[in-house]
Design an enzyme around this catalytic site. Structure first.
Site: not given
Length: 547
Positions: A317, A319, A325-326, A468, A471, A521
């Site tokens: 990803r 991002e 948490r990323h 989370e 998903s 996670r």
């Protein structure tokens, strides 16, 4: 000339008289003489001590070394021979082994000489340790061998032949406490250079810093810069054994429920999730993308009548998220399955899966949990045998009742997730729950709308400790509706770019649903470690691309 000399002598005398004592006043002549005598006495003592040390070293070097074949540095292992001798694991040592002579390879965690006749070594294999001792005697263990043992650098690999003996008292500093190793042969297999930090500092619990703030604290960036050393700590060994456990339990449950493990491409011709959060790479004379998920391929496998599939693999990803948490690369535990009538059939499977994982970690990895708690204490993870399920409107009401402003179709922010997790814990006494029926506008284009609730969808997220970790959704399996949803996406997705995906549904596809779980996670939140980088072997984020 005589007058000049007298003047110089007079100035020197005055300077001497100005030497101050402890009370801040100039020392008298008698005090100065006493000080000079003490200095001379200390000098002679140092010379005498140095002479005695040199004589001792000379005697030791002159004394016969009758242990030359019992210690030293081994040549580099180039597979010169294969003796077939059995090597012992420290973890297997018990009082039943007393009297046996064993051979093992281990790391020297500490080396501590006691006088001139003993040297204690703590030997480590993974997370287990045992005490070894080299004791000088008149026939086999020389002083030179004891001195060699005390000079071995911390973290060196050694080959040890030793007799297992009963410990005079419990060795509380080791995991093996009832026996110790009377070392008879000691050879260095691979010597360790000076470490960037000590493993003792790297495994120190926070409670010790509260007692002594001057203790060395190893920062997370320093750990990650020297990850191969950091990963040697017993805490990290326990963490990554548990990471293996999550994958093992995930695979175990799904195989028991007739899922097939698959392996999908990570180089794609089109972005799997749409949007800008995708890594572009050069692929010969065209552009390619690193997979954001195995989403398209999981669904294609369902259209190929595999029925139930799963995969454990990295996803990427792009991002630029600087959070706890990323990461830009993580391991995704993905699954997809067809269902007969309702996507809640899939939720039932996922419920059983997470109960199996959580329960399995608690029961099978109790030792690792205790090891981690010694350095990083945390509250035990609470869960229900039948997992809690809430709908999105129910969650919105809980937040509003707690005074949080929240619209019916607003997306959950990280902060609101955390608050919801606290509210759920207080009311239902669980750290794990499912949230069903998300607003359609905040989900990917391939999510099935809920015909009974305009604006909502047949989609869900799972949460651990208010964050989370999964998903998922029922997927659109009708080709016309799928193309329509792609074109309505924000930004719109050109059907031509995902044509192979769309085509897969033109030849008949069963209704299906699934989800993707973030491995790192799950473990971070189960252990409440606070930072996802602690559960990634070699984490990748916007600022870290090594080691």
């Amino acid at each position: 000339m005589a007058a000049v000399v007298d003047a110089v002598v007079d100035v020197a005398q005055k300077v001497e008289d100005m030497i101050l004592g402890e009370d801040g006043k100039p020392l008298s002549k008698s005090a100065l003489k006493k000080l000079e005598k003490e200095k001379e006495k200390e000098k002679k003592k140092l010379e005498r001590d140095a002479k005695l040390a040199a004589e001792k070293a000379a005697r030791e070097s002159a004394s016969p070394d009758y242990s030359t074949d019992r210690y030293g540095n081994l040549p580099v292992n180039m597979s010169q021979e294969r003796t077939g001798r059995i090597r012992t694991k420290i973890a297997t040592l018990t009082e039943k082994n007393i009297g046996e002579t064993i051979l093992l390879r281990a790391r020297v965690q500490t080396s501590r000489p006691t006088g001139s006749k003993k040297c204690f070594l703590i030997l480590r294999q993974g997370t287990v340790t045992a005490q070894g001792v080299v004791t000088v005697d008149e026939n086999t263990i020389s002083k030179q061998m004891q001195k060699f043992a005390s000079s071995i650098s911390v973290e060196s690999l050694v080959l040890v032949e030793a007799k297992v003996v009963k410990a005079l008292q419990k060795v509380t500093s080791c995991t093996v406490q009832d026996v110790e190793l009377q070392i008879e042969k000691l050879h260095v297999v691979s010597a360790a250079a000076r470490l960037p930090f000590t493993l003792e500092d790297a495994t120190r619990p926070d409670s010790e810093y509260e007692k002594d703030p001057n203790l060395v604290r190893v920062k997370l960036d320093t750990r990650l810069d020297n990850r191969p050393i950091d990963l040697r700590t017993v805490t990290n060994h326990a963490i990554f054994r548990m990471q293996h456990g999550v994958c093992r339990l995930f695979r175990e449950f799904l195989e028991q429920n007739d899922f097939v493990e698959i392996h999908t491409p990570k180089l794609l011709g089109a972005a799997s999730e749409g949007g800008a959060n995708v890594f572009k790479v050069e692929y010969f004379n065209e552009k390619a993308f690193l997979a954001q998920s195995p989403q398209f391929y999981k669904q294609m496998m369902i259209t190929s009548d595999f029925g139930k599939v799963f995969e454990i693999a990295p996803v990427f990803r792009a991002e630029n998220s600087q959070t706890h948490r990323h990461m830009t690369e993580y391991v995704s535990l993905d699954l997809e399955m067809e269902f007969e009538e309702h996507y809640h059939e899939v939720l039932d499977v996922l419920d059983g899966l997470f109960v199996h994982i959580i329960k399995g970690l608690k029961e099978r990895y109790a030792h690792e949990i205790e090891v981690i708690k010694r350095q990083l204490p945390f509250d035990d993870f609470e869960y229900l045998e039948k997992s809690l399920r809430l709908t999105y409107p129910e969650a919105v009401k809980m937040l509003r009742d707690a005074g949080v402003e929240f619209g019916d179709f607003d997306d959950l922010s990280t902060e609101k997730e955390r608050i919801l997790g606290q509210l759920v814990k207080e009311k239902y006494h669980t750290d794990f729950f499912m949230l069903d029926k998300f607003p359609l506008a905040v989900r990917p284009f391939y999510t099935m709308p809920d015909p009974a609730r305009p604006g909502y969808s047949n989609s869900y997220d799972f949460f651990m400790r208010g964050e989370e970790i999964l998903s998922g959704a029922q997927r659109v399996h009708d080709p016309n509706l799928l193309q329509e949803r792609a074109e309505q996406n924000d930004p719109p997705i050109d059907p031509e770019t995902i044509l192979p995906y769309l085509d897969a549904f033109k030849y008949g596809a069963p209704p299906h649903a699934g989800g993707g779980i973030g491995l790192e996670r799950v473990l971070m939140l189960f252990l409440n470690l606070g930072n996802i980088r602690r559960t990634s072997l070699f984490p990748r984020d916007p600022h870290r691309l090594g080691p």
